[in-house]
Design an enzyme around this catalytic site. Structure first.
Site, PDB file in Angstrom:
ATOM      1  CE1 TYR A  72      -4.249   1.727   0.586  1.00 20.38           C
ATOM      2  CE2 TYR A  72      -2.714   3.351   1.466  1.00 20.38           C
ATOM      3  CZ  TYR A  72      -3.969   3.029   0.989  1.00 20.38           C
ATOM      4  OH  TYR A  72      -4.940   3.989   0.909  1.00 20.38           O
ATOM      5  CG  PHE A 124      -7.375  15.804 -25.139  1.00 21.20           C
ATOM      6  CD1 PHE A 124      -7.473  15.278 -26.414  1.00 21.20           C
ATOM      7  CD2 PHE A 124      -7.810  15.031 -24.069  1.00 21.20           C
ATOM      8  CE1 PHE A 124      -7.995  14.005 -26.624  1.00 21.20           C
ATOM      9  CE2 PHE A 124      -8.328  13.760 -24.271  1.00 21.20           C
ATOM     10  CZ  PHE A 124      -8.419  13.247 -25.547  1.00 21.20           C
ATOM     11  CG  ASP A 125     -11.955  15.500 -26.165  1.00 24.61           C
ATOM     12  OD1 ASP A 125     -10.739  15.296 -26.191  1.00 24.61           O
ATOM     13  OD2 ASP A 125     -12.766  14.676 -26.593  1.00 24.61           O
ATOM     14  CG  ASP A 215      -2.572  17.289 -22.166  1.00 24.65           C
ATOM     15  OD1 ASP A 215      -2.237  16.149 -21.816  1.00 24.65           O
ATOM     16  OD2 ASP A 215      -3.687  17.547 -22.669  1.00 24.65           O
ATOM     17  CB  ALA A 217      -1.152  12.102 -24.132  1.00 24.05           C
ATOM     18  CE  LYS A 258      -4.479   9.036 -25.254  1.00 24.85           C
ATOM     19  NZ  LYS A 258      -4.790  10.214 -24.453  1.00 24.85           N
ATOM     20  CG  HIS A 450     -18.564  11.867 -29.047  1.00 19.39           C
ATOM     21  ND1 HIS A 450     -18.663  12.849 -28.103  1.00 19.39           N
ATOM     22  CD2 HIS A 450     -17.413  11.213 -28.785  1.00 19.39           C
ATOM     23  CE1 HIS A 450     -17.613  12.803 -27.308  1.00 19.39           C
ATOM     24  NE2 HIS A 450     -16.832  11.809 -27.698  1.00 19.39           N
TER      25      HIS A 450
HETATM   26  C1  LIG Z   1      -5.784  10.991 -23.940  1.00 17.23           C
HETATM   27  C2  LIG Z   1      -5.436  12.362 -23.586  1.00 17.23           C
HETATM   28  C3  LIG Z   1      -5.825  12.918 -22.362  1.00 17.23           C
HETATM   29  C4  LIG Z   1      -6.695  12.187 -21.371  1.00 17.23           C
HETATM   30  O1  LIG Z   1      -6.118  11.023 -20.935  1.00 17.23           O
HETATM   31  P1  LIG Z   1      -6.953   9.697 -20.554  1.00 17.23           P
HETATM   32  O2  LIG Z   1      -5.883   8.738 -20.183  1.00 17.23           O
HETATM   33  O3  LIG Z   1      -7.741   9.291 -21.754  1.00 17.23           O
HETATM   34  O4  LIG Z   1      -7.821  10.044 -19.403  1.00 17.23           O
HETATM   35  C5  LIG Z   1      -5.423  14.209 -22.101  1.00 17.23           C
HETATM   36  N1  LIG Z   1      -4.708  14.920 -22.991  1.00 17.23           N
HETATM   37  C6  LIG Z   1      -4.324  14.413 -24.169  1.00 17.23           C
HETATM   38  C7  LIG Z   1      -3.511  15.227 -25.112  1.00 17.23           C
HETATM   39  C8  LIG Z   1      -4.684  13.129 -24.515  1.00 17.23           C
HETATM   40  O5  LIG Z   1      -4.335  12.635 -25.705  1.00 17.23           O
END
Ligand SMILES: *Cc1c(COP(=O)(O)O)cnc(C)c1O
Length: 458
Positions: A72, A124-125, A215, A217, A258, A450
């Protein structure tokens, strides 16, 4: 004769996928109410819905899974990952989270308040969602070139420094908790940001005393593009470039699904101990204790290994060349796709592909359904369904671009699969004049429609 290119790995484990008949697909997609998210994975032959969490882990990652420490507190897997983040990315502090949006939730809980402004390149969304959920505003300062699929610009993810500075001038500093830079910029089509631009963003941020968060990914794909396209970096290793990129950031959020090639996971990494302590409170509340925060020990181990493999040039070259291969084949067939090709996906310009279809009939979705019917290939609509209605007027918001995204999972498919995709799309292209009718909505959710929307043919 020059040797042809080949993948930098061989296959040790396989998973069977099945072809289907057109009649079967007609039936399945109708049952799925023409929403590709509703299909079962067995009904799909080649799945390009997303590159998120769909990659193939290596033998070393699976080996690391077996060595996971599930304590833990104070697990060796945590320290393993902490060391990797320190060494590769240069951040002293880190918090594990279950995925990228969880990292956003935790960090933004510590930083964002109502009325705040968060400038960046195309957010990103989920990032935008977490900003707007807190009644703050995301301001897109991406360069104009990003919004034209025909312009061949090497760094379409770049921030327009003038737009950024105008935003910083317009609002009081205390209203701007940070600038966010998405590398690569997912929303503009997996397009990279140059080191030069990162430096320029840093300079403006320093002038106003505002932190910069990445950000991250697809940070490794971004580093690959810097090596290939930016002067002065051709002889640097990916890991050196990655280090340089993050030297201009105060912190980062990461979706490990990613570029870290794991099936689940994320993290926050920071330079400031003070901010780390603030974020820790929210991490414990939303994710878990400091040394596992939403991840199993085994998954942190696989992630540490994935960060290392994902920043090796040979792997990245294989990855990006496969995406490029698909892009080239489509271009050779005359199919309109976004240029230059992105790092993780090819974006088909559906408006140019199906010029006779009215925008009210969901052009990119129609193309996505046609591609599925043709060969059992599942892409995803980046168009009117995704753009959703205006929250106030409830009118449809028609975006400038209607795109069908073909996201390529990492280390999963071969170039034979890319050939099938290219030819399937060519077959649809050859009969595009006969595609004169799209779809209309049967039912939709109030937000994020969507995922669950139900459609019928016009
Ligand atoms: C996928 C992604 C996120 C969100 O990550 P999740 O692992 O899907 O929650 C944030 N920013 C970017 C640029 C992404 O491609």
């Amino acid at each position: 004769m020059e040797l042809p290119f080949a993948e930098s790995y061989k296959i040790k484990m396989v998973e069977t996928i099945k072809r289907s008949t057109r009649e079967e697909r007609e039936k399945w997609i109708k049952e799925a109410k023409y929403n590709l998210f509703n299909l079962r994975s067995e009904q799909v032959f080649i799945d390009l819905l997303t590159d998120s969490g769909t990659g193939a882990m290596s033998d070393k990652q699976w080996g690391a899974i077996m060595l996971g420490d599930e304590s833990y507190a104070g697990a060796s897997s945590y320290y393993n990952l902490k060391n990797q983040i320190k060494e590769l990315l240069g951040f002293e502090y880190f918090l594990p989270t279950h995925q990228g949006r969880a990292a956003e939730n935790v960090l933004f809980s510590a930083l964002v308040k109502e009325g705040d402004i968060i400038p960046g390149n195309s957010h990103f969304d989920t990032t935008k969602g977490h900003i707007e959920f807190r009644k703050a505003k995301a301001v897109d300062c991406t360069i104009d070139e990003a919004f034209d699929t025909e312009i061949d610009h090497p760094f379409k993810g770049n921030v327009d420094i003038e737009k950024l500075e105008n935003t910083l001038k317009k609002y009081p500093v205390e209203k701007i908790p940070f600038i966010i830079l998405t590398v690569t910029c997912n929303s503009s089509g997996g397009q990279p940001v140059s080191i030069e631009n990162m430096k320029a963003v840093r300079k403006v941020a320093d002038k106003y005393g505002i932190p910069v968060i990445y950000d991250s990914a697809r940070f490794a794909e971004n580093a690959y593009f810097i090596k290939i396209r930016e002067k002065g970096y051709e002889n640097k290793s990916i890991k050196e470039i990655v280090h340089k990129m993050f030297s201009y950031a105060d912190g980062m959020t990461m979706s490990s699904k990613k570029d870290a090639i794991v099936n689940i996971g994320g993290f926050i990494a920071l330079r400031s101990e003070e901010l780390f302590k603030k974020a820790t409170v929210f991490n414990i509340m939303f994710e878990g204790y400091i040394t596992y925060g939403g991840m199993a020990g085994r998954d942190m181990n696989a992630l540490a290994q994935g960060l290392d493999e994902g920043t090796e040039f040979d792997y990245l070259e294989t990855r990006i060349k496969q995406v490029e291969y698909l892009g080239k084949r489509l271009t050779d067939f005359g199919i309109p796709v976004q240029k230059p090709y992105g790092g993780h996906a090819i974006f088909v310009d559906a408006k140019k592909f199906l010029p006779n279809l009215p925008k009210e009939q969901f052009i990119a979705q129609t193309l996505g359904v046609e591609l599925y019917l043709e060969a059992g290939i599942r892409g995803v609509e980046i168009g009117t369904l995704l753009a959703d209605r205006d929250p106030e007027t409830h009118e449809e918001r028609y975006p400038a671009l209607e795109l069908l995204r073909l996201a390529i999972p990492r280390r999963v498919y071969t170039n034979n699969h890319m050939d099938v995709i290219a030819v399937a799309l060519k077959n649809v292209f050859d009969r595009r004049d006969k595609i004169t009718k799209g779809f209309q909505i049967l039912s939709e959710a109030p937000i994020m429609r969507h995922f669950t929307v139900e459609l019928k043919r016009v």
